[in-house]
Design a protein around this motif. Structure first.
Motif, PDB file in Angstrom:
ATOM      1  N   ILE A  59     -34.252  59.417  40.331  1.00  0.00           N
ATOM      2  CA  ILE A  59     -34.200  59.782  38.923  1.00  0.00           C
ATOM      3  C   ILE A  59     -35.638  60.072  38.503  1.00  0.00           C
ATOM      4  O   ILE A  59     -36.494  59.196  38.555  1.00  0.00           O
ATOM      5  N   LEU A  60     -35.883  61.319  38.124  1.00  0.00           N
ATOM      6  CA  LEU A  60     -37.230  61.778  37.815  1.00  0.00           C
ATOM      7  C   LEU A  60     -37.435  61.847  36.309  1.00  0.00           C
ATOM      8  O   LEU A  60     -36.797  62.631  35.624  1.00  0.00           O
ATOM      9  N   GLY A  61     -38.329  61.001  35.784  1.00  0.00           N
ATOM     10  CA  GLY A  61     -38.643  60.990  34.362  1.00  0.00           C
ATOM     11  C   GLY A  61     -40.006  61.609  34.099  1.00  0.00           C
ATOM     12  O   GLY A  61     -40.625  62.197  34.989  1.00  0.00           O
ATOM     13  N   GLU A  62     -40.471  61.463  32.860  1.00  0.00           N
ATOM     14  CA  GLU A  62     -41.780  61.992  32.462  1.00  0.00           C
ATOM     15  C   GLU A  62     -42.876  61.395  33.337  1.00  0.00           C
ATOM     16  O   GLU A  62     -42.948  60.183  33.492  1.00  0.00           O
ATOM     17  N   GLY A  63     -43.710  62.234  33.906  1.00  0.00           N
ATOM     18  CA  GLY A  63     -44.794  61.771  34.752  1.00  0.00           C
ATOM     19  C   GLY A  63     -44.355  61.410  36.160  1.00  0.00           C
ATOM     20  O   GLY A  63     -45.167  60.965  36.970  1.00  0.00           O
ATOM     21  N   GLY A  64     -43.100  61.589  36.479  1.00  0.00           N
ATOM     22  CA  GLY A  64     -42.592  61.247  37.804  1.00  0.00           C
ATOM     23  C   GLY A  64     -43.219  62.064  38.914  1.00  0.00           C
ATOM     24  O   GLY A  64     -43.300  61.610  40.052  1.00  0.00           O
ATOM     25  N   GLU A  65     -43.687  63.258  38.570  1.00  0.00           N
ATOM     26  CA  GLU A  65     -44.328  64.100  39.585  1.00  0.00           C
ATOM     27  C   GLU A  65     -45.651  63.502  40.052  1.00  0.00           C
ATOM     28  O   GLU A  65     -46.221  63.929  41.046  1.00  0.00           O
ATOM     29  N   ARG A  66     -46.138  62.481  39.342  1.00  0.00           N
ATOM     30  CA  ARG A  66     -47.375  61.809  39.749  1.00  0.00           C
ATOM     31  C   ARG A  66     -47.124  60.729  40.798  1.00  0.00           C
ATOM     32  O   ARG A  66     -48.056  60.161  41.330  1.00  0.00           O
ATOM     33  N   ASN A  67     -45.860  60.404  41.046  1.00  0.00           N
ATOM     34  CA  ASN A  67     -45.535  59.371  42.017  1.00  0.00           C
ATOM     35  C   ASN A  67     -45.239  60.018  43.368  1.00  0.00           C
ATOM     36  O   ASN A  67     -44.102  60.206  43.766  1.00  0.00           O
ATOM     37  N   GLY A  68     -46.311  60.361  44.059  1.00  0.00           N
ATOM     38  CA  GLY A  68     -46.207  61.075  45.322  1.00  0.00           C
ATOM     39  C   GLY A  68     -45.419  60.335  46.383  1.00  0.00           C
ATOM     40  O   GLY A  68     -44.701  60.957  47.168  1.00  0.00           O
ATOM     41  N   SER A  69     -45.505  58.997  46.414  1.00  0.00           N
ATOM     42  CA  SER A  69     -44.792  58.253  47.458  1.00  0.00           C
ATOM     43  C   SER A  69     -43.281  58.364  47.282  1.00  0.00           C
ATOM     44  O   SER A  69     -42.553  58.533  48.262  1.00  0.00           O
ATOM     45  N   LYS A  70     -42.786  58.309  46.062  1.00  0.00           N
ATOM     46  CA  LYS A  70     -41.343  58.434  45.852  1.00  0.00           C
ATOM     47  C   LYS A  70     -40.863  59.863  46.096  1.00  0.00           C
ATOM     48  O   LYS A  70     -39.784  60.079  46.651  1.00  0.00           O
ATOM     49  N   LEU A  71     -41.657  60.844  45.691  1.00  0.00           N
ATOM     50  CA  LEU A  71     -41.290  62.238  45.952  1.00  0.00           C
ATOM     51  C   LEU A  71     -41.269  62.513  47.454  1.00  0.00           C
ATOM     52  O   LEU A  71     -40.386  63.198  47.958  1.00  0.00           O
ATOM     53  N   LYS A  72     -42.234  61.949  48.160  1.00  0.00           N
ATOM     54  CA  LYS A  72     -42.289  62.115  49.618  1.00  0.00           C
ATOM     55  C   LYS A  72     -41.071  61.460  50.265  1.00  0.00           C
ATOM     56  O   LYS A  72     -40.453  62.038  51.158  1.00  0.00           O
ATOM     57  N   ASP A  73     -40.732  60.245  49.823  1.00  0.00           N
ATOM     58  CA  ASP A  73     -39.544  59.563  50.351  1.00  0.00           C
ATOM     59  C   ASP A  73     -38.284  60.387  50.113  1.00  0.00           C
ATOM     60  O   ASP A  73     -37.451  60.536  50.999  1.00  0.00           O
ATOM     61  N   ALA A  74     -38.150  60.925  48.898  1.00  0.00           N
ATOM     62  CA  ALA A  74     -36.955  61.713  48.565  1.00  0.00           C
ATOM     63  C   ALA A  74     -36.846  62.937  49.470  1.00  0.00           C
ATOM     64  O   ALA A  74     -35.769  63.260  49.973  1.00  0.00           O
ATOM     65  N   ALA A  75     -37.967  63.610  49.690  1.00  0.00           N
ATOM     66  CA  ALA A  75     -37.955  64.790  50.556  1.00  0.00           C
ATOM     67  C   ALA A  75     -37.654  64.400  51.996  1.00  0.00           C
ATOM     68  O   ALA A  75     -36.842  65.038  52.676  1.00  0.00           O
ATOM     69  N   GLU A  76     -38.272  63.334  52.465  1.00  0.00           N
ATOM     70  CA  GLU A  76     -38.115  62.899  53.851  1.00  0.00           C
ATOM     71  C   GLU A  76     -36.694  62.437  54.158  1.00  0.00           C
ATOM     72  O   GLU A  76     -36.147  62.745  55.207  1.00  0.00           O
ATOM     73  N   PHE A  77     -36.075  61.694  53.243  1.00  0.00           N
ATOM     74  CA  PHE A  77     -34.737  61.156  53.453  1.00  0.00           C
ATOM     75  C   PHE A  77     -33.635  62.091  52.957  1.00  0.00           C
ATOM     76  O   PHE A  77     -32.457  61.780  53.066  1.00  0.00           O
ATOM     77  N   GLY A  78     -34.019  63.226  52.355  1.00  0.00           N
ATOM     78  CA  GLY A  78     -33.022  64.152  51.821  1.00  0.00           C
ATOM     79  C   GLY A  78     -32.268  63.584  50.631  1.00  0.00           C
ATOM     80  O   GLY A  78     -31.079  63.840  50.449  1.00  0.00           O
ATOM     81  N   ILE A  79     -32.966  62.829  49.801  1.00  0.00           N
ATOM     82  CA  ILE A  79     -32.353  62.184  48.640  1.00  0.00           C
ATOM     83  C   ILE A  79     -32.339  63.177  47.481  1.00  0.00           C
ATOM     84  O   ILE A  79     -33.364  63.753  47.143  1.00  0.00           O
ATOM     85  N   PRO A  80     -31.171  63.394  46.859  1.00  0.00           N
ATOM     86  CA  PRO A  80     -31.114  64.327  45.735  1.00  0.00           C
ATOM     87  C   PRO A  80     -31.887  63.809  44.522  1.00  0.00           C
ATOM     88  O   PRO A  80     -32.100  62.613  44.366  1.00  0.00           O
ATOM     89  N   CYS A  81     -32.279  64.737  43.665  1.00  0.00           N
ATOM     90  CA  CYS A  81     -33.085  64.433  42.490  1.00  0.00           C
ATOM     91  C   CYS A  81     -32.278  64.695  41.219  1.00  0.00           C
ATOM     92  O   CYS A  81     -31.591  65.712  41.114  1.00  0.00           O
ATOM     93  N   MET A  82     -32.373  63.782  40.266  1.00  0.00           N
ATOM     94  CA  MET A  82     -31.796  63.970  38.937  1.00  0.00           C
ATOM     95  C   MET A  82     -32.960  63.990  37.956  1.00  0.00           C
ATOM     96  O   MET A  82     -33.607  62.971  37.726  1.00  0.00           O
ATOM     97  N   ASP A  83     -33.265  65.155  37.413  1.00  0.00           N
ATOM     98  CA  ASP A  83     -34.386  65.320  36.495  1.00  0.00           C
ATOM     99  C   ASP A  83     -33.927  64.957  35.088  1.00  0.00           C
ATOM    100  O   ASP A  83     -33.102  65.649  34.495  1.00  0.00           O
ATOM    101  N   VAL A  84     -34.454  63.854  34.553  1.00  0.00           N
ATOM    102  CA  VAL A  84     -34.038  63.378  33.228  1.00  0.00           C
ATOM    103  C   VAL A  84     -35.151  63.535  32.190  1.00  0.00           C
ATOM    104  O   VAL A  84     -35.130  62.877  31.164  1.00  0.00           O
ATOM    105  N   ARG A  85     -36.089  64.440  32.466  1.00  0.00           N
ATOM    106  CA  ARG A  85     -37.183  64.642  31.512  1.00  0.00           C
ATOM    107  C   ARG A  85     -36.683  65.281  30.218  1.00  0.00           C
ATOM    108  O   ARG A  85     -37.310  65.141  29.177  1.00  0.00           O
ATOM    109  N   GLU A  86     -35.563  65.980  30.266  1.00  0.00           N
ATOM    110  CA  GLU A  86     -34.972  66.560  29.057  1.00  0.00           C
ATOM    111  C   GLU A  86     -34.336  65.428  28.245  1.00  0.00           C
ATOM    112  O   GLU A  86     -33.502  64.685  28.761  1.00  0.00           O
TER     113      GLU A  86
END
Length: 165
Positions: A59-86
């Motif tokens: 679940i990606l909130g405001e500033g979530g793009e700054r959390n490189g370790s979680k984004l890397k994990d999501a990409a590596e494990f193929g975990i889908p993203c839910m963008d809730v910044r709206e």
């Protein structure tokens, strides 16, 4: 005598699988840190800081793009993203009882400390710290040095000392 229920002959009891979990990266609009996590837990998910075999969503909130370790994990494990910044998207998902991914995963942002105020830097470090093991970090005041140091280590480019040639 009490009746004892047993499995039919030849049928073994199914072992429960690992509980589903999600990662939260960034601040969810309209929710504070704990209420967003509580909403996720009320839907039957665990909240984890790093991806594992049970992680089903980021679940990606405001500033979530700054959390490189979680984004890397999501990409590596193929975990889908839910963008809730709206605004309202997370609340609508919670009310419907369905958290689902499918949004594009952003590239991790490089924090440019030189263009951030001290307050902005502290907010970034606090958000990272809460997601990575410091849930009782005060929301105001000075960020403890050990937390700041852990953040800097987690976001350093160098994996370790390089050997001299």
């Amino acid at each position: 005598m009490e009746a004892v229920e047993s499995e039919p002959e030849g049928v073994e009891a199914a072992e429960p699988g690992p509980a589903r979990s999600v990662m939260l990266a960034g601040e969810v609009p309209g929710y504070d840190w704990e209420s967003a996590r509580e909403a996720v837990r009320n839907l039957g998910y665990g909240v984890v800081g790093r991806a594992d075999d049970s992680t089903v969503l980021l679940i990606l909130g405001e500033g979530g793009e700054r959390n490189g370790s979680k984004l890397k994990d999501a990409a590596e494990f193929g975990i889908p993203c839910m963008d809730v910044r709206e605004p309202g998207r997370f609340k609508a998902a919670v009310l419907s009882g369905e958290l689902s991914g499918g949004d594009p995963l952003p590239e991790p942002a490089k924090a440019d400390w030189s263009q951030m105020s001290t307050r902005e830097r502290n907010r970034v470090v606090r958000a990272w710290a809460r997601e990575n093991g410091w849930p009782s970090l005060p929301v105001q005041g000075r960020v403890p040095m050990n937390v700041r140091h852990a953040y800097e280590l987690a976001h350093s480019e160098a994996p370790g000392k390089t050997a001299a040639a």
